[in-house]
Design a protein around this motif. Sequence first.
Motif, short mmCIF file in Angstrom:
data_model
loop_
_atom_site.label_atom_id
_atom_site.label_comp_id
_atom_site.label_asym_id
_atom_site.label_seq_id
_atom_site.Cartn_x
_atom_site.Cartn_y
_atom_site.Cartn_z
N ASP A 1 -8.06 -35.18 17.71
CA ASP A 1 -9.30 -35.80 18.53
C ASP A 1 -10.16 -36.55 17.73
O ASP A 1 -10.47 -36.54 16.54
N HIS A 2 -10.59 -37.81 18.38
CA HIS A 2 -11.39 -38.78 17.81
C HIS A 2 -12.20 -39.60 19.03
O HIS A 2 -12.00 -39.66 20.23
N PRO A 3 -13.53 -39.93 18.40
CA PRO A 3 -14.18 -40.97 19.71
C PRO A 3 -13.42 -41.89 20.03
O PRO A 3 -12.72 -42.57 19.37
N ALA A 4 -13.54 -42.08 21.30
CA ALA A 4 -12.85 -42.96 22.11
C ALA A 4 -12.88 -44.31 21.59
O ALA A 4 -12.24 -45.56 21.47
N ALA A 5 -14.31 -44.75 20.98
CA ALA A 5 -14.68 -46.10 20.51
C ALA A 5 -13.91 -46.26 19.06
O ALA A 5 -13.83 -47.51 18.77
N TRP A 6 -13.36 -45.29 18.36
CA TRP A 6 -12.51 -45.51 17.27
C TRP A 6 -11.14 -45.92 17.52
O TRP A 6 -10.67 -45.57 18.67
#
Length: 254
Positions: A87-92
Amino acid sequence: MRSPSASGAAIPTAFLVAFLLAGCGPQATPPTTTGSPGGAPTSASATASAAPTSTGAPSVAPSPTGTAPAPDSWTSFTTSDGELTFDHPAAWSVRDPAGELPEGGGAFAEVTNAAGRPLATLRTNMATGSTCMEKYPYEVLETQELPALAQDGAAPRYVYETRGNDAAPGPADTPAAAYGITTMQPPAGDSTCAIFHFFTWPPTAAMFGAFFSPDNNVTPGAESLPYLEQAKKYAETEEYADIKRMITSLRPAG
């Protein structure tokens, strides 16, 4: 590329594999004071994967209203070989470069923040090996067991750690700090081998992490501090918390 200093160090993620395959023990070496990405490894090799396909690209589902995700929303990425998910921040962004790796299977992905700065690299199907010739002062800033990645009953750990200090330099005569996943046992005593962030993953080994670089891992207000002090203060930032959450979310796909 500069070496770690009071003004910081530039350690591009593109050189991470070179760092992680250098140095003593099954651990890695930081950049040298001449600006090269690390001294020659005692004994190490790496093989990478076949070309990933576009199927590994992350997708962000639109909200019910069709608007873009909130800045603090998260999404998931699955490697193009279908083996691992995180998982990762959507902005990345996650770069999964098709055609850039040699044949042999595995996966590669580079994570960058909204400013385009590289924060971590995931790579599988790697062969590693080295001999511990020298030990250095160290500090473990954070550690966490990752049972989802256990192989043969042994779980790797997420760790953020340093090598060297003001009194005793680390590998290549520079201090070093890095975060990532490792199968190495926690160090004991007052010194240990160079940083080695690899973990067992079929058919060989994998890595997911990066060396701390003040040029990429920006800590507001800490620019004038020595490298290791910046590394420690970075652990207090929201971005680092997101990096840790991302790396520790790594798990088998499906």
